[in-house]
Design a protein around this motif. Sequence first.
Motif, PDB file in Angstrom:
ATOM      1  N   MET A 199      -7.921  16.233  -7.470  1.00  0.00           N
ATOM      2  CA  MET A 199      -6.935  15.219  -7.102  1.00  0.00           C
ATOM      3  C   MET A 199      -6.092  14.771  -8.291  1.00  0.00           C
ATOM      4  O   MET A 199      -4.947  14.336  -8.113  1.00  0.00           O
ATOM      5  N   SER A 200      -6.617  14.898  -9.509  1.00  0.00           N
ATOM      6  CA  SER A 200      -5.802  14.559 -10.682  1.00  0.00           C
ATOM      7  C   SER A 200      -4.721  15.605 -10.918  1.00  0.00           C
ATOM      8  O   SER A 200      -3.795  15.380 -11.701  1.00  0.00           O
ATOM      9  N   ASP A 201      -4.806  16.746 -10.222  1.00  0.00           N
ATOM     10  CA  ASP A 201      -3.787  17.790 -10.322  1.00  0.00           C
ATOM     11  C   ASP A 201      -2.717  17.630  -9.238  1.00  0.00           C
ATOM     12  O   ASP A 201      -1.907  18.528  -9.024  1.00  0.00           O
ATOM     13  N   ILE A 202      -2.769  16.512  -8.535  1.00  0.00           N
ATOM     14  CA  ILE A 202      -1.733  16.148  -7.562  1.00  0.00           C
ATOM     15  C   ILE A 202      -1.083  14.879  -8.084  1.00  0.00           C
ATOM     16  O   ILE A 202      -1.729  13.826  -8.132  1.00  0.00           O
TER      17      ILE A 202
ATOM     18  N   ILE B 240     -10.774   7.704  -3.870  1.00  0.00           N
ATOM     19  CA  ILE B 240     -10.013   6.571  -4.410  1.00  0.00           C
ATOM     20  C   ILE B 240     -10.070   6.625  -5.931  1.00  0.00           C
ATOM     21  O   ILE B 240     -11.150   6.754  -6.509  1.00  0.00           O
ATOM     22  N   ARG B 241      -8.900   6.549  -6.557  1.00  0.00           N
ATOM     23  CA  ARG B 241      -8.861   6.442  -8.021  1.00  0.00           C
ATOM     24  C   ARG B 241      -7.775   5.455  -8.424  1.00  0.00           C
ATOM     25  O   ARG B 241      -6.601   5.639  -8.097  1.00  0.00           O
ATOM     26  N   HIS B 242      -8.156   4.411  -9.131  1.00  0.00           N
ATOM     27  CA  HIS B 242      -7.172   3.451  -9.600  1.00  0.00           C
ATOM     28  C   HIS B 242      -6.349   4.077 -10.729  1.00  0.00           C
ATOM     29  O   HIS B 242      -6.870   4.862 -11.527  1.00  0.00           O
TER      30      HIS B 242
ATOM     31  N   ASP C 272       0.196  11.451  -9.148  1.00  0.00           N
ATOM     32  CA  ASP C 272       0.210  10.085  -8.633  1.00  0.00           C
ATOM     33  C   ASP C 272      -0.466   9.937  -7.272  1.00  0.00           C
ATOM     34  O   ASP C 272      -0.094   9.081  -6.472  1.00  0.00           O
ATOM     35  N   PHE C 273      -1.485  10.757  -7.014  1.00  0.00           N
ATOM     36  CA  PHE C 273      -2.273  10.572  -5.796  1.00  0.00           C
ATOM     37  C   PHE C 273      -3.495   9.728  -6.141  1.00  0.00           C
ATOM     38  O   PHE C 273      -4.266  10.071  -7.036  1.00  0.00           O
ATOM     39  N   HIS C 274      -3.685   8.636  -5.405  1.00  0.00           N
ATOM     40  CA  HIS C 274      -4.756   7.696  -5.738  1.00  0.00           C
ATOM     41  C   HIS C 274      -5.647   7.309  -4.571  1.00  0.00           C
ATOM     42  O   HIS C 274      -6.754   6.787  -4.796  1.00  0.00           O
ATOM     43  N   PHE C 275      -5.186   7.529  -3.340  1.00  0.00           N
ATOM     44  CA  PHE C 275      -5.926   6.951  -2.215  1.00  0.00           C
ATOM     45  C   PHE C 275      -5.722   7.801  -0.967  1.00  0.00           C
ATOM     46  O   PHE C 275      -4.583   8.007  -0.528  1.00  0.00           O
ATOM     47  N   GLY C 276      -6.820   8.319  -0.408  1.00  0.00           N
ATOM     48  CA  GLY C 276      -6.701   9.035   0.854  1.00  0.00           C
ATOM     49  C   GLY C 276      -7.901   9.912   1.150  1.00  0.00           C
ATOM     50  O   GLY C 276      -8.852   9.992   0.383  1.00  0.00           O
TER      51      GLY C 276
ATOM     52  N   PRO D 171       0.799  -1.236   0.000  1.00  0.00           N
ATOM     53  CA  PRO D 171       0.000   0.000   0.000  1.00  0.00           C
ATOM     54  C   PRO D 171       0.827   1.279   0.000  1.00  0.00           C
ATOM     55  O   PRO D 171       0.331   2.328  -0.421  1.00  0.00           O
ATOM     56  N   THR D 172       2.076   1.222   0.453  1.00  0.00           N
ATOM     57  CA  THR D 172       2.877   2.446   0.476  1.00  0.00           C
ATOM     58  C   THR D 172       3.221   2.939  -0.921  1.00  0.00           C
ATOM     59  O   THR D 172       3.702   4.075  -1.075  1.00  0.00           O
ATOM     60  N   ALA D 173       2.986   2.102  -1.934  1.00  0.00           N
ATOM     61  CA  ALA D 173       3.202   2.527  -3.322  1.00  0.00           C
ATOM     62  C   ALA D 173       1.945   3.128  -3.934  1.00  0.00           C
ATOM     63  O   ALA D 173       1.973   3.582  -5.076  1.00  0.00           O
ATOM     64  N   ALA D 174       0.831   3.141  -3.196  1.00  0.00           N
ATOM     65  CA  ALA D 174      -0.424   3.652  -3.746  1.00  0.00           C
ATOM     66  C   ALA D 174      -0.329   5.143  -4.075  1.00  0.00           C
ATOM     67  O   ALA D 174      -0.906   5.614  -5.060  1.00  0.00           O
ATOM     68  N   ASN D 175       0.384   5.887  -3.222  1.00  0.00           N
ATOM     69  CA  ASN D 175       0.680   7.301  -3.480  1.00  0.00           C
ATOM     70  C   ASN D 175       2.209   7.423  -3.489  1.00  0.00           C
ATOM     71  O   ASN D 175       2.813   7.869  -2.509  1.00  0.00           O
TER      72      ASN D 175
END
Length: 359
Positions: free
Chosen positions: A258-261, A161-163, A263-267, A48-52
């Motif tokens: 969030m798409s303007d951050i 959450i965004r895959h 590789d942010f996907h989960f939080g 999970p630490t690779a999710a963001n």
Amino acid sequence: MGATAATQHDRKPNPLSLFEFWPGWIFYTPVVIYWILLGLRYRDVTVPTAANPRIVTGGLCGESKSSILDMAGPYASRWIAPYTTLVTDRNDLPRTLDAMQARNLTLPVVVKPDIGCNGTGVKLVRSEPELAAALAAFPRGTELVIQKLIRLPHEAGVFYIRHPDRTEGEISSLTYKEIPTLTGDGRHTVMELLQQDPRTGKVLHLYAPRLTSRLHCVLAEGEQLDLVFAGNHCKGAIFRNGAADITPALRARMDAIMSDIPDFHFGRVDIKFSTKESLRRGEDFEIIEINGVGSEATHIWDASTTLREAYRAQFHHYGEAFRIGAKKKAAGWKPTPLWRGIRLWRRQKRLLASYPLND
């Protein structure tokens, strides 16, 4: 009316849920077991630490709040409350005032540790003497965030959450945060009011330490006293499930932000907003913080949530964190090594223990 802890909703027959204030080791043991089982399935408990992947540990622990906000692009930045940072040392007050001026920040502001969780150390500062006292309360060398006090009346946590293989995400949880307030009757002391209330009377340990100087004061009839400033459940804020107010418009707005951050996907995104109607339209809100893998879907702390529903939500979210982390790992991003994660977690615990009591 007599002394009550006022909220926006009528009191439920049971002011606390069965598990709301269980010791953490009891409530989270099944979650830890589930995490380990997922780790065995994916052959790596740190997936999970690779999710963001651009955030330290993906936001599981030890991450800097300001470093996440700093990653925001021009569109996302428009929605984030202005802030600056400072490392405590010497001449903190003039240095802070200079940093604030450079970002057009004026008092009142919120001072909080850059590495922290659960509202620990968060201080509301209204004047220069209060600012000097707040800065002095932290150990030297502490990284702090000084942020604009958002005047919008309501607060919420939006779990996003965004895959990585999808262009659209989902809002898996929306939680409204309420600050409990005592209303005086001109006869009873603050301690007596706390003891009489059906909720606060059961969790006096959350409120009494912050009100030490006022516990024996009598509030005038109709006078109100906020029991806590930080909107965190473990510090005494009341959480309500707002799932009914998740709309396509709000999801689309969160997608754009969030798409303007990178590789942010989960939080979870903590926000202040004007009205529920405007929030449903995806309008009139400001972001306070953006939290990563270590954040919770906080609707589980609504007193009406059952234990089964809470664990279902926990398992779903951590399952998603593993699935997203596995996809990012397959794309070449590396999870945080276990030994480094443990070291950062222990450092965070030491820092939390050194911070002053939150407001």
